[in-house]
Scaffold this active site. Structure first.
Site, PDB file in Angstrom:
ATOM      1  N   LYS A 113       0.806  -1.227   0.000  1.00 57.04           N
ATOM      2  CA  LYS A 113       0.000   0.000   0.000  1.00 57.04           C
ATOM      3  C   LYS A 113       0.841   1.281   0.000  1.00 57.04           C
ATOM      4  O   LYS A 113       0.395   2.308  -0.484  1.00 57.04           O
ATOM      5  CB  LYS A 113      -0.950   0.009   1.206  1.00 57.04           C
ATOM      6  CG  LYS A 113      -2.107  -0.965   1.056  1.00 57.04           C
ATOM      7  CD  LYS A 113      -3.047  -0.889   2.240  1.00 57.04           C
ATOM      8  CE  LYS A 113      -4.147  -1.923   2.117  1.00 57.04           C
ATOM      9  NZ  LYS A 113      -5.103  -1.898   3.205  1.00 57.04           N
ATOM     10  N   ASP A 160      -9.911   2.680   2.215  1.00 61.40           N
ATOM     11  CA  ASP A 160      -9.965   2.111   3.572  1.00 61.40           C
ATOM     12  C   ASP A 160     -10.402   3.192   4.560  1.00 61.40           C
ATOM     13  O   ASP A 160     -11.142   2.925   5.514  1.00 61.40           O
ATOM     14  CB  ASP A 160      -8.591   1.588   4.010  1.00 61.40           C
ATOM     15  CG  ASP A 160      -8.181   0.325   3.276  1.00 61.40           C
ATOM     16  OD1 ASP A 160      -9.062  -0.462   2.884  1.00 61.40           O
ATOM     17  OD2 ASP A 160      -6.959   0.121   3.092  1.00 61.40           O
TER      18      ASP A 160
HETATM   19  P1  NAD Z   1      -0.131  -4.941   9.933  1.00 59.28           P
HETATM   20  O1  NAD Z   1       0.789  -6.083  10.188  1.00 59.28           O
HETATM   21  O2  NAD Z   1       0.210  -3.933   8.891  1.00 59.28           O
HETATM   22  O3  NAD Z   1      -0.336  -4.108  11.301  1.00 59.28           O
HETATM   23  C1  NAD Z   1      -0.675  -4.708  12.519  1.00 59.28           C
HETATM   24  C2  NAD Z   1      -0.098  -3.836  13.639  1.00 59.28           C
HETATM   25  O4  NAD Z   1      -0.553  -4.358  14.868  1.00 59.28           O
HETATM   26  C3  NAD Z   1       1.421  -3.844  13.680  1.00 59.28           C
HETATM   27  O5  NAD Z   1       1.879  -2.511  13.755  1.00 59.28           O
HETATM   28  C4  NAD Z   1       1.748  -4.656  14.942  1.00 59.28           C
HETATM   29  O6  NAD Z   1       2.939  -4.214  15.570  1.00 59.28           O
HETATM   30  C5  NAD Z   1       0.545  -4.380  15.794  1.00 59.28           C
HETATM   31  N1  NAD Z   1       0.242  -5.411  16.784  1.00 59.28           N
HETATM   32  C6  NAD Z   1       0.162  -6.749  16.592  1.00 59.28           C
HETATM   33  N2  NAD Z   1      -0.199  -7.367  17.731  1.00 59.28           N
HETATM   34  C7  NAD Z   1      -0.356  -6.395  18.661  1.00 59.28           C
HETATM   35  C8  NAD Z   1      -0.731  -6.397  20.016  1.00 59.28           C
HETATM   36  N3  NAD Z   1      -1.038  -7.538  20.674  1.00 59.28           N
HETATM   37  N4  NAD Z   1      -0.791  -5.210  20.674  1.00 59.28           N
HETATM   38  C9  NAD Z   1      -0.511  -4.058  20.036  1.00 59.28           C
HETATM   39  N5  NAD Z   1      -0.132  -3.990  18.735  1.00 59.28           N
HETATM   40  C10 NAD Z   1      -0.062  -5.148  18.068  1.00 59.28           C
HETATM   41  O7  NAD Z   1      -1.538  -5.588   9.654  1.00 59.28           O
HETATM   42  P2  NAD Z   1      -2.808  -4.871   8.960  1.00 59.28           P
HETATM   43  O8  NAD Z   1      -2.701  -4.980   7.497  1.00 59.28           O
HETATM   44  O9  NAD Z   1      -2.945  -3.523   9.565  1.00 59.28           O
HETATM   45  O10 NAD Z   1      -3.987  -5.841   9.411  1.00 59.28           O
HETATM   46  C11 NAD Z   1      -4.450  -5.873  10.747  1.00 59.28           C
HETATM   47  C12 NAD Z   1      -5.802  -6.569  10.785  1.00 59.28           C
HETATM   48  O11 NAD Z   1      -6.746  -5.758  10.089  1.00 59.28           O
HETATM   49  C13 NAD Z   1      -5.831  -7.926  10.084  1.00 59.28           C
HETATM   50  O12 NAD Z   1      -6.649  -8.786  10.828  1.00 59.28           O
HETATM   51  C14 NAD Z   1      -6.498  -7.629   8.751  1.00 59.28           C
HETATM   52  O13 NAD Z   1      -7.192  -8.741   8.237  1.00 59.28           O
HETATM   53  C15 NAD Z   1      -7.472  -6.555   9.171  1.00 59.28           C
HETATM   54  N6  NAD Z   1      -7.902  -5.682   8.081  1.00 59.28           N
HETATM   55  C16 NAD Z   1      -9.235  -5.455   7.963  1.00 59.28           C
HETATM   56  C17 NAD Z   1      -9.694  -4.632   6.967  1.00 59.28           C
HETATM   57  C18 NAD Z   1     -11.170  -4.401   6.825  1.00 59.28           C
HETATM   58  O14 NAD Z   1     -11.585  -3.889   5.772  1.00 59.28           O
HETATM   59  N7  NAD Z   1     -11.981  -4.734   7.813  1.00 59.28           N
HETATM   60  C19 NAD Z   1      -8.801  -3.999   6.086  1.00 59.28           C
HETATM   61  C20 NAD Z   1      -7.437  -4.232   6.249  1.00 59.28           C
HETATM   62  C21 NAD Z   1      -6.999  -5.086   7.255  1.00 59.28           C
END
Ligand code: NAD
Length: 284
Positions: A73, A110
């Protein structure tokens, strides 16, 4: 008017994505034959292929648009002819429109998608102080959407504290509405969650591969609203525990469906039917 659409999603491990079906069904309902392919870099055929080659290939093959997901992205921004100001501000593109001359323009649906899901599902929720957990790809979009929704203070926690600090600084710098944003350490999370009016999970915690809750729900009061971006499953442990306390909750489907609604309009020039898109999303 668009007579047909050739679309794709570029990302890693996206074979289960529901986005292709939402666009194909919606295109058909508008009498626009639509083909939407996943271009999954975890496919061995694409092992040696970089993002620039995939984007150039899509333009040359006549694609009308692309969605872009993890891990591209931010990387895609430097490869586009033009980037919409909102996407540029948050430094993240999830939708690329390719015009008939091959010119590419990046957008971020998003942000608009989370905001629309929030308005629909948590209308009237108090937003003076909100805790957001997770400042990765989805978290950046959520943070900027919350700021645009008029959140008073956004308190951001992430296991990678520099990510949380970076997002807080970007929000303060970029938003004109005066949102205060700050990063906190995980050791401060429970205290912040106990006094916040709303909590948003933007980490993967709650997915099958990452079970549990991102914060101890025993500290959350029943008048606190709780939102989750995870949508595999829709009912995360966090939402189930919050609902059991009587909290208002919002699952990840609103963001997922609304980002596709906004992208469909960018691709086709036609307004998608929100109810139909939602039904398609839920029909898997
Ligand atoms: P990512 O890996 O880019 O970011 C996740 C972040 O969470 C990281 O910065 C990580 O350090 C942090 N993290 C992980 N575990 C943690 C914890 N226990 N405490 C605090 N911080 C923590 O991932 P992403 O692409 O942002 O995706 C995250 C979630 O969002 C996934 O489940 C994905 O499927 C979901 N998502 C949903 C949508 C939607 O449209 N609903 C869109 C995009 C992503």
């Amino acid at each position: 008017m668009t007579s047909s659409l050739l679309l794709g999603l570029i990302g890693d491990g996206i074979s289960a994505s529901r986005t292709p079906r939402m666009h194909e069904n919606e295109g058909a309902a508008h009498s626009i034959p639509t083909i939407y392919r996943t271009i999954d870099i975890s496919n061995p055929r694409l092992a040696e292929v970089g993002l620039e080659e995939l984007l150039t290939g899509a333009v040359r093959l006549g694609f009308d648009g692309l969605n872009i997901t993890h891990p591209f992205k931010q990387q895609v921004i430097g490869l586009l002819d033009e980037v919409d100001p909102v996407a540029a501000r948050i430094n993240s593109v999830n939708t690329v429109v390719i015009d008939s001359t091959g010119r590419t323009t990046g957008f971020n649906t998003d942000v608009t998608g989370f905001a629309a899901g929030f308005r629909a599902g948590l209308d009237g929720a108090a937003t003076e102080a909100v805790v957001q957990i997770g400042a990765g790809g989805a978290g950046r979009a959520v943070g900027f959407a919350l700021a645009e929704l008029g959140i008073g203070e956004l308190i951001i926690a992430d296991t990678d504290v520099r990510r949380a600090e970076g997002l807080a600084a970007d929000i303060v710098e970029a938003t004109s509405v005066g949102t205060r944003a700050k990063a906190i350490g995980l050791d401060e999370l429970e205290g912040a969650a106990a006094s916040a009016q709303g909590i948003v999970n933007a980490t993967p915690v709650g997915m099958k591969a990452y079970p549990g809750t991102p914060v101890d729900t025993s500290v959350i009061g029943s008048d606190t609203w709780v939102a989750d971006v995870v949508y595999f499953p829709l009912e995360t442990q966090l939402l189930a525990e919050a609902r059991a306390k009587g909290c208002r909750t919002l699952d990840g489907s609103g963001m997922a469906v609304n980002q596709a609604i906004d992208a469909f309009e960018l691709f086709s020039g036609q307004k998608a039917d929100p109810q139909r898109m939602r039904e398609t999303f839920l029909s898997f």
